[in-house]
Scaffold this motif. Structure first.
Motif, PDB file in Angstrom:
ATOM      1  N   LEU A   1       0.836  -1.211   0.000  1.00  0.00           N
ATOM      2  CA  LEU A   1       0.000   0.000   0.000  1.00  0.00           C
ATOM      3  C   LEU A   1       0.867   1.256   0.000  1.00  0.00           C
ATOM      4  N   SER A   2       1.922   1.279   0.836  1.00  0.00           N
ATOM      5  CA  SER A   2       2.783   2.462   0.911  1.00  0.00           C
ATOM      6  C   SER A   2       3.480   2.712  -0.420  1.00  0.00           C
ATOM      7  N   ILE A   3       3.895   1.614  -1.090  1.00  0.00           N
ATOM      8  CA  ILE A   3       4.534   1.758  -2.406  1.00  0.00           C
ATOM      9  C   ILE A   3       3.528   2.321  -3.417  1.00  0.00           C
ATOM     10  N   SER A   4       2.294   1.791  -3.361  1.00  0.00           N
ATOM     11  CA  SER A   4       1.260   2.258  -4.289  1.00  0.00           C
ATOM     12  C   SER A   4       0.955   3.737  -4.087  1.00  0.00           C
ATOM     13  N   LEU A   5       0.846   4.159  -2.835  1.00  0.00           N
ATOM     14  CA  LEU A   5       0.551   5.562  -2.556  1.00  0.00           C
ATOM     15  C   LEU A   5       1.721   6.463  -2.943  1.00  0.00           C
ATOM     16  N   ALA A   6       2.954   5.937  -2.752  1.00  0.00           N
ATOM     17  CA  ALA A   6       4.134   6.723  -3.126  1.00  0.00           C
ATOM     18  C   ALA A   6       4.193   6.912  -4.639  1.00  0.00           C
ATOM     19  N   LYS A   7       3.866   5.849  -5.399  1.00  0.00           N
ATOM     20  CA  LYS A   7       3.857   5.958  -6.860  1.00  0.00           C
ATOM     21  C   LYS A   7       2.810   6.963  -7.329  1.00  0.00           C
ATOM     22  N   ASN A   8       1.708   7.031  -6.594  1.00  0.00           N
ATOM     23  CA  ASN A   8       0.650   7.977  -6.942  1.00  0.00           C
ATOM     24  C   ASN A   8       1.154   9.421  -6.866  1.00  0.00           C
ATOM     25  N   GLY A   9       2.135   9.632  -5.972  1.00  0.00           N
ATOM     26  CA  GLY A   9       2.809  10.922  -5.912  1.00  0.00           C
ATOM     27  C   GLY A   9       2.166  11.941  -5.005  1.00  0.00           C
ATOM     28  N   SER A  10       1.034  11.607  -4.392  1.00  0.00           N
ATOM     29  CA  SER A  10       0.350  12.603  -3.574  1.00  0.00           C
ATOM     30  C   SER A  10       0.478  12.339  -2.083  1.00  0.00           C
ATOM     31  N   HIS A  11       1.098  11.264  -1.701  1.00  0.00           N
ATOM     32  CA  HIS A  11       1.180  10.904  -0.287  1.00  0.00           C
ATOM     33  C   HIS A  11       2.610  10.545   0.068  1.00  0.00           C
ATOM     34  N   ASP A  12       3.044  10.959   1.261  1.00  0.00           N
ATOM     35  CA  ASP A  12       4.390  10.659   1.749  1.00  0.00           C
ATOM     36  C   ASP A  12       4.254   9.743   2.954  1.00  0.00           C
ATOM     37  N   ILE A  13       4.354   8.451   2.752  1.00  0.00           N
ATOM     38  CA  ILE A  13       4.162   7.460   3.811  1.00  0.00           C
ATOM     39  C   ILE A  13       5.521   7.075   4.390  1.00  0.00           C
ATOM     40  N   TYR A  14       5.740   7.322   5.674  1.00  0.00           N
ATOM     41  CA  TYR A  14       7.005   6.971   6.318  1.00  0.00           C
ATOM     42  C   TYR A  14       6.897   5.546   6.861  1.00  0.00           C
ATOM     43  N   TYR A  15       7.164   4.584   5.983  1.00  0.00           N
ATOM     44  CA  TYR A  15       7.068   3.167   6.358  1.00  0.00           C
ATOM     45  C   TYR A  15       8.239   2.415   5.741  1.00  0.00           C
ATOM     46  N   ASN A  16       9.065   1.811   6.603  1.00  0.00           N
ATOM     47  CA  ASN A  16      10.195   1.004   6.147  1.00  0.00           C
ATOM     48  C   ASN A  16       9.937  -0.431   6.563  1.00  0.00           C
ATOM     49  N   PHE A  17       9.777  -1.330   5.589  1.00  0.00           N
ATOM     50  CA  PHE A  17       9.388  -2.709   5.883  1.00  0.00           C
ATOM     51  C   PHE A  17      10.400  -3.400   6.794  1.00  0.00           C
ATOM     52  N   ARG A  18      11.683  -3.265   6.482  1.00  0.00           N
ATOM     53  CA  ARG A  18      12.699  -3.971   7.276  1.00  0.00           C
ATOM     54  C   ARG A  18      12.715  -3.463   8.717  1.00  0.00           C
ATOM     55  N   SER A  19      12.678  -2.146   8.901  1.00  0.00           N
ATOM     56  CA  SER A  19      12.687  -1.585  10.259  1.00  0.00           C
ATOM     57  C   SER A  19      11.431  -1.992  11.023  1.00  0.00           C
ATOM     58  N   PHE A  20      10.308  -2.032  10.317  1.00  0.00           N
ATOM     59  CA  PHE A  20       9.046  -2.411  10.957  1.00  0.00           C
ATOM     60  C   PHE A  20       9.104  -3.859  11.443  1.00  0.00           C
ATOM     61  N   VAL A  21       9.619  -4.768  10.610  1.00  0.00           N
ATOM     62  CA  VAL A  21       9.714  -6.175  10.997  1.00  0.00           C
ATOM     63  C   VAL A  21      10.695  -6.351  12.148  1.00  0.00           C
ATOM     64  N   ASN A  22      11.812  -5.605  12.124  1.00  0.00           N
ATOM     65  CA  ASN A  22      12.774  -5.682  13.230  1.00  0.00           C
ATOM     66  C   ASN A  22      12.138  -5.216  14.531  1.00  0.00           C
ATOM     67  N   GLU A  23      11.355  -4.171  14.472  1.00  0.00           N
ATOM     68  CA  GLU A  23      10.684  -3.668  15.664  1.00  0.00           C
ATOM     69  C   GLU A  23       9.667  -4.685  16.177  1.00  0.00           C
TER      70      GLU A  23
END
Length: 747
Positions: free
Chosen positions: A585-607
């Motif tokens: 979803l974050s990748i899709s929204l980023a490609k759309n160009g109108s949303h800046d989602i601060y989500y890092n998959f690797r950091s999220f899984v580590n947390e």
């Protein structure tokens, strides 16, 4: 006489100090010379350890790729519309369309998949995710896939086949190709000699190569992945793809080795390399890093020169200081006594460390199994357990270990752990002979024998463990969680129940840590019975798109609750699947160009991996949902206005079509039906269906007022289904029938 005595003492002290300085210097020089001979091996081992850790990370990604491919293949088989494509011999165009739509919806969550083929064994047809029409086997351009299908009765292993595939299988010119890994998943037919159907998944090779590039730290080194035939299936250098290295000396050496994970020095061309490798048996791949040996030697040479220089400086300073301060030494006996006490303390600490290392080797299964070595070690460390018989483990885990590490330094933590080990050994010693060992910095393991006449039921063990935990908390204010493993015969099998115990500790995510978990109390449902609720995931993502994080969190909780009756692996896999869906979803929204989602998959899984309770995991997902929802809400008036104008234009152009509906409009504006309906109602306070109806009624009023067309013609021209539907609807909105309305405007 007094001067002579003082002079003799000065000479004695001078000699003693000089001898000590010389002994220290000689020791340092000896150690330096020793390092000159053996330092190279030490550095090589250190570098190899780091390299193999990196290779393991890459191998985990490869295993995950295979598991994801298998999961997706199974999900495709169970999709209702896709099931028809795989098994029915006669299908309509609508069936094909629905099946491919369902397939593409699934693939939208897996960006690393290049393409998917479906093979219907009954009809002999291929279908792809990018083609609306089926293709006969004889006309299918992917000849490798056709050959594999034809040989499927001989080989049905679910392993990746590295190869080049066409970027577009339907293009007239399929010369432009890309690298991919292909998995073949076959259905279980009642007749083993007939292939019923198959799902073929092509995964982008660039996914693995990107992981290699992100992990490789040394630009001079090269990481390659090689299959069992010696072909390079991935590399940090893309030019090396599909090269055959089966005849290379270093590859033949590692293939012939009995060790699955090892390293050695080898000459490749005119350059020497350190060859480090690990093996992944599931997919028959070897992960290899080639490190230039010259880089290692340069580091070693500089260390050697520095060590020799330090030894010479210490020798010179020792001789000088021995002459200056020897006359000031008046109490050598006390100094010698203190040194002897220090040596004794170090000896005790060394014995304790060695004993802990040996007990850890029992847990890891890496100890020397020979009877002589076991006898010597048991006697040397005075172990309080038998060398034979049945064994069981109690494992205590320090709760909130991250906070524990942040609050205390390494030395303080070691003191606490030493105290906990003593408390556990003493309290458990009232019940049976035992040995206690710390592993992983946070696990306290109690190893004990199960004697034939000893009753160690759940109640007795629970009582002893409660006493240990209460004593530990009273002494150190440290909370612990405890599990009890099953029993095994023989020291060589202790490693099995240790792994079982570590796995049991994971269930404290769902359980109160004040309870003791026994090996026979965990959920027993097989993970193969679990079916991931993909439809619920789609709802969750849709709510996030609309900015409704509360609804998204409710659906997330519903998905998580479905895993409670299964093993921990099911819960873990589900959490990772949800994390991947959020990433998509974050990748899709980023490609759309109108949303800046601060989500890092690797950091999220580590947390996620550091959290110890499901409440903490749920809180992390809830905060993430809230962040994404806030970022994904459409706040632009211009964007909303354009959407409303587009919908109004579609309705105005197509209101005469009885099939005009929210479904047809959503296909035109490229939005899902649910999302379009909710955003439209949010912007206009009415539904799209109401807008269509009002527009048709407005056109009907114009025709009734300005023409003499019969009411039946008006109904047809305005897109209404029937006159019977039009009459009551017109009266509901205008209070009069169509005929009465026409009469009133004629007056």
């Amino acid at each position: 006489m007094q001067l002579k005595s003082l002079n003799n003492n000065w000479k004695l002290f001078s000699r003693i100090f000089l001898y000590i300085a010389m002994a220290i210097s000689i020791t340092i020089i000896s150690i330096t010379l020793f390092f000159q001979v053996f330092y190279e091996n030490a550095i090589v081992k250190l570098i190899n350890t780091s390299v193999q850790n990196s290779l393991r990370q890459i191998s985990y990604s490869a295993s995950y790729m295979r598991d994801s491919a298998l999961t997706n293949a199974k999900q495709i088989f169970f999709l209702n519309n896709v099931d028809k494509l795989l098994h029915f011999t006669s299908l309509s165009y609508l069936d094909y369309s629905k099946g491919l739509t369902s397939l593409n919806q699934l693939l939208a969550t897996t960006p690393y998949i290049h393409s998917v083929y479906l093979y219907n064994g009954k009809s002999g047809l291929f279908l792809t995710d990018i083609s609306p029409n089926p293709i006969e086997k004889g006309s299918f351009k992917d000849s490798f896939a056709v050959r594999q299908i034809e040989n499927s009765l001989k080989d049905r292993k679910f392993i990746p086949y590295a190869r080049k595939i066409s970027v577009d299988i339907n293009a007239p010119d399929s010369s432009y190709k890309t690298n991919a890994y292909t998995f073949f998943y076959y259905s279980n037919s009642k007749n083993p000699n007939i292939l019923d159907s198959a799902v073929i998944i092509n995964i982008k090779e660039s996914w693995i190569r990107d992981i290699i590039k992100s992990i490789r730290l040394d630009s001079d080194s090269e990481i390659i992945i090689v299959d069992d035939k010696g072909m390079i299936v991935s590399s940090s250098d893309i030019e090396r793809m599909f090269q055959d290295i089966s005849n290379e000396d270093y590859f033949r050496k590692l293939v012939s080795s009995e060790n699955k994970n090892d390293y050695f020095k080898a000459g490749i061309g005119k350059t020497d390399y350190l060859v480090s490798y690990i093996t992944l048996d599931d997919i028959k791949w070897k992960f290899i890093q080639l490190t230039p040996y010259s880089n290692i030697i340069s580091t070693y040479s500089s260390y050697k020169k520095v060590s020799l220089l330090i030894a010479v400086i210490i020798l010179c300073l020792g001789i000088l200081i021995s002459r200056i301060v020897s006359g000031r030494i008046y109490s050598p006996i006390n100094s010698i006594r203190e040194k002897l006490e220090d040596m004794e303390e170090k000896k005790r600490n060394l014995l304790y460390s060695q004993k802990q290392e040996y007990l850890n080797s029992l847990l890891q299964g890496t100890f020397n199994h020979s009877a002589k070595a076991m006898e010597e070690n048991f006697n040397y460390f005075s172990l309080q357990i038998n060398k034979t018989g049945a064994y069981q483990l109690v494992i205590l885990k320090i709760e909130n270990f991250k906070s524990f590490c942040n609050e205390y330094g390494l030395m303080d933590r070691n003191i606490f752990i030493f105290g906990i080990l003593n408390i556990a050994s003493e309290i458990f010693g009232d019940l049976t002979m035992n040995e206690c060992v710390c592993s992983g910095g946070k696990y306290i393991n109690i190893i004990f024998n199960i004697d034939s006449g000893l009753d160690l039921g759940h109640d007795i063990l629970s009582e002893k463990i409660r006493n240990i935990r209460d004593s530990v908390y009273s002494a150190f204010k440290i909370d612990t969680a405890a599990v009890v493993t099953s029993t095994v015969e023989g020291l060589e099998n202790i490693c099995k129940i240790y792994e079982e115990g570590i796995d049991l500790l994971n269930y404290f995510l769902f359980s109160d840590s004040s309870k003791v978990i026994f090996y026979d109390q965990i959920p027993g449902k097989d993970s193969l019975e679990y079916r991931y609720p993909l439809n619920e995931e789609e709802k969750m993502i849709e709510y996030l798109r609309m900015g409704n994080h509360e609804k998204a969190y409710e659906v997330y909780i519903k998905i998580i609750n479905c895993t409670k009756e299964y093993t921990f692996n099911v819960f873990q896999t589900t959490i990772l699947q949800i994390a991947l869906a959020i990433n998509s979803l974050s990748i899709s929204l980023a490609k759309n160009g109108s949303h800046d989602i601060y989500y890092n998959f690797r950091s999220f899984v580590n947390e996620l991996g550091e959290l110890e309770k499901t409440d903490d995991i749920n809180a992390l997902f809830e905060s993430t949902f809230k962040h994404i929802a806030e970022r994904s809400v459409e706040t632009s008036d211009e964007r909303s206005r354009k959407l409303l104008n587009a919908i109004d234009m579609i309705i105005d152009r197509n209101y005469t079509d009885p099939n005009l509906s929210i479904e047809s409009i959503s296909e035109t504006v490229k939005l899902s039906t649910v999302y379009l309906g909710q955003i439209y109602k949010k912007l206009t306070s009415r539904s799209i269906s109401e807008t269509i109806t009002e527009h048709r009624l407005e056109k009907a009023r114009d025709l009734l007022r300005n023409t003499r067309l019969p009411v039946t013609d008006v109904v047809e021209r305005c897109g209404f289904i029937s006159t019977a539907y039009f009459y009551p609807l017109f009266k509901k909105y205008h209070g009069v029938t169509p005929n009465d309305y026409r009469k009133s405007v004629e007056k």
